[in-house]
Motif scaffolding. Structure first.
Motif, short mmCIF file in Angstrom:
data_model
loop_
_atom_site.label_atom_id
_atom_site.label_comp_id
_atom_site.label_asym_id
_atom_site.label_seq_id
_atom_site.Cartn_x
_atom_site.Cartn_y
_atom_site.Cartn_z
N PRO A 376 29.72 47.50 36.93
CA PRO A 376 29.80 47.53 35.33
C PRO A 376 30.19 49.29 35.05
CG PRO A 376 28.40 46.36 35.84
CD PRO A 376 28.60 46.79 37.15
N GLY A 377 31.12 49.60 34.50
CA GLY A 377 31.54 51.09 34.02
C GLY A 377 32.63 51.37 34.93
N TYR A 378 33.16 50.61 35.87
CA TYR A 378 34.18 51.02 36.52
C TYR A 378 35.54 50.46 35.96
CZ TYR A 378 31.89 52.74 40.79
OH TYR A 378 31.07 53.65 41.54
N GLU A 379 36.80 51.32 36.30
CA GLU A 379 37.93 50.98 35.74
C GLU A 379 38.49 49.50 36.40
OE1 GLU A 379 39.35 55.63 35.03
OE2 GLU A 379 40.14 54.34 36.57
N ALA A 380 39.18 48.75 35.52
CA ALA A 380 39.30 47.23 36.09
C ALA A 380 40.62 47.43 36.53
CB ALA A 380 39.26 46.38 34.91
N ASP A 381 40.80 48.01 37.93
CA ASP A 381 41.82 47.90 38.68
C ASP A 381 41.59 46.93 39.74
OD1 ASP A 381 43.32 49.88 37.47
OD2 ASP A 381 42.67 51.31 39.13
N LEU A 382 42.26 45.62 40.01
CA LEU A 382 41.89 44.52 40.80
C LEU A 382 42.97 44.07 41.63
CD1 LEU A 382 40.10 42.67 37.80
CD2 LEU A 382 38.75 44.18 39.52
N THR A 383 42.58 43.54 42.76
CA THR A 383 43.60 42.75 43.66
C THR A 383 43.03 41.39 43.88
OG1 THR A 383 44.48 44.78 44.55
CG2 THR A 383 44.67 42.65 45.74
N ILE A 384 43.69 40.58 43.70
CA ILE A 384 43.27 38.99 43.80
C ILE A 384 43.90 38.65 45.15
CG2 ILE A 384 42.92 36.82 42.94
CD1 ILE A 384 41.98 39.38 41.21
N LEU A 385 42.96 38.03 46.06
CA LEU A 385 43.63 37.76 47.32
C LEU A 385 43.75 36.17 47.44
CD1 LEU A 385 42.32 40.08 49.86
CD2 LEU A 385 44.40 40.10 48.79
N ASP A 386 44.86 35.78 47.83
CA ASP A 386 44.92 34.34 48.07
C ASP A 386 44.58 34.29 49.57
OD1 ASP A 386 45.55 31.78 48.94
OD2 ASP A 386 47.64 31.86 47.81
N LEU A 387 43.52 33.40 49.82
CA LEU A 387 43.00 33.39 51.30
C LEU A 387 43.51 32.12 51.97
CD1 LEU A 387 39.22 34.27 50.62
CD2 LEU A 387 41.02 35.62 51.15
N ALA A 388 44.65 31.82 51.55
CA ALA A 388 45.49 30.66 52.32
C ALA A 388 46.76 30.71 51.95
CB ALA A 388 44.95 29.20 51.84
N SER A 389 47.42 31.99 52.10
CA SER A 389 48.75 32.37 51.37
C SER A 389 49.84 31.84 52.51
CB SER A 389 48.82 33.85 51.27
OG SER A 389 48.77 34.45 52.38
#
Length: 434
Positions: A376-389
């Motif tokens: 909480p309180g952090y900027e919402a910079d996110l990377t979503i990883l597909d673990l079976a790509s």
């Protein structure tokens, strides 16, 4: 009513430094996790059922078994070298003369600088990188091009004019005075504007006279809240050259310190061949070191002692070092970091690798209270990883006995296909591979 977005999936949560504390105590993956985004910020992180119950009005994005991570933070890049990545060469000095300097001269054209800045940032985003710390060229407009392109994409970014007043071709040299003047003007224009941070940037000691280093040290003293980035002890031949150029210096690090260029906001790239005195002074000063593993192998520089330096409580970051590095991918960079550590007798855990690429790099840039964690309180910079790509990754993950064994094949074999999604300041950015 403000729009709230709830992301469901597995979540990577870091509550400490896994190099200084047992990783099991400070790094966790919640297989039934969720986080709430509002106004570009992370407002809550927890279990999916709890957050679904507490925020029934939120828009829901369900990522299933994908891993929600902080966006990757690339702590040392050269965006002007984008077009020459993976160029055949020998070692550092030859590579600079054969590829880097001729390409950087092309950025004298402002249109070309804008084109390369846009190309680099789009490639980085497609690989899950949401913050980067970049060198530019001696041309002031190359800094504007980078920050403009980053602002257009909403990215948090760090950069500075690369200063060189010797041992570089005509057209790529400034002066001690122009380096100070240009850097000060750019700093005034960009530092703290939106999501931009200005970094005072001497390329490295061999390409700056003592007068220029002193001028930039004076500028840093005037603006101590800015970071200062440069290179340190990348190759033995480079170190010998520095010794010849600065006969009065105790060592390579001293060429910076004697000119006011060492302190807690110093960001020192490579740092492979350090003397004991240098390690002691880096520890005392609070400066950060940046590991560039694909570059260090591609250009034949050597094997950084990540575990040993981390044990000294030196802030460490991870970086692609585009284009001396051979990939835009922080996943590939994590794999290379693992391989180099193995050659030095340490098997880095996947928790440590992702921490280096997120919270560790954010700390090295002094952005650790803004980015690099799901909290909480952090900027919402996110990377979503597909673990079976890919089929190869999926078949190995299918045999896993723990969540870490599911994750590890993606760190070793993943590429842009593993980037299922990217979020920048709470806004979804559709990766070209996703």
């Amino acid at each position: 009513m403000r729009t709230q977005t709830l992301l469901l999936g597995q979540t990577f949560v870091a509550d400490g430094n896994p190099f200084l504390e047992p990783w099991q105590e400070v790094i966790h993956i919640n297989s039934a996790g969720a986080l709430l985004i509002e106004d570009g910020m992370i407002r809550a992180v927890g279990n999916r059922n709890d957050l679904l119950c507490d925020h029934p009005q939120a828009q829901v994005q369900d990522y299933g078994t994908h891993l929600i991570c902080p966006g990757f933070v690339d702590a040392h890049v050269h965006y002007p070298q984008t077009a020459i990545i993976a160029s055949w060469g020998k070692q550092l000095i030859d590579w600079l003369n054969s590829y880097t300097f001729p390409e950087e001269m092309r950025l004298a054209n402002p249109d070309y600088a804008r084109q390369i800045a846009a190309r680099y940032l789009d490639l980085a985003l497609d690989h899950g990188t949401t913050t980067m710390c970049s060198y530019t060229t001696i041309h002031a407009h190359s800094v504007d091009a980078f920050f403009d392109a980053a602002a257009t994409r909403g990215l948090r970014s760090v950069a500075g004019k690369t200063c060189m007043d010797r041992n570089a071709p005509d057209g790529l040299r400034d002066t001690a005075q122009s380096a100070y003047d240009d850097s000060k003007a750019l700093l005034t224009r960009w530092h703290g504007q939106g999501r931009a941070t200005y970094a005072i940037t001497p390329r490295f000691s061999p390409t700056s006279t003592p007068d220029q280093l002193s001028a930039l040290g004076a500028l840093w003293a005037e603006h101590p809240d800015c970071p200062m980035q440069t290179h340190l002890s990348e190759q033995p031949d480079e170190i010998a050259w520095v010794r010849d150029l600065f006969s009065n210096a105790r060592d390579y690090l001293d060429t910076y310190e004697m000119h006011g260029l060492l302190g807690p906001r110093a960001i020192l790239g490579h740092a492979i061949h350090l003397e004991p005195r240098e390690i002691d002074r880096i520890t005392e000063s609070g400066a950060a070191l940046i590991h560039c593993p694909t570059s260090n192998t591609f250009i034949g520089s050597g094997l950084m002692d990540v575990a040993g330096l981390a044990a000294r409580q030196i802030p460490l970051g991870l970086a692609t070092d585009t284009g001396g590095g051979s990939s835009f991918s922080m996943l590939r960079t994590m794999a290379a970091a693992y391989e180099i550590a193995q050659l030095r007798g340490t098997a880095l855990h996947p928790a440590q690798l992702i921490w280096l690429a997120t919270a560790g790099s954010a700390r090295s840039l002094h952005l650790h209270e803004k980015i690099g964690r799901l909290a909480p309180g952090y900027e919402a910079d996110l990377t979503i990883l597909d673990l079976a790509s890919t089929p190869a990754i999926a078949q190995r993950a299918g045999q896993a006995r723990s969540v870490w064994e599911v994750l590890f094949p993606t760190l070793m074999m993943g590429d842009d296909r593993a980037i299922a999604d990217v979020w920048i300041a709470g806004h979804r950015h559709a990766a070209s591979s996703g």
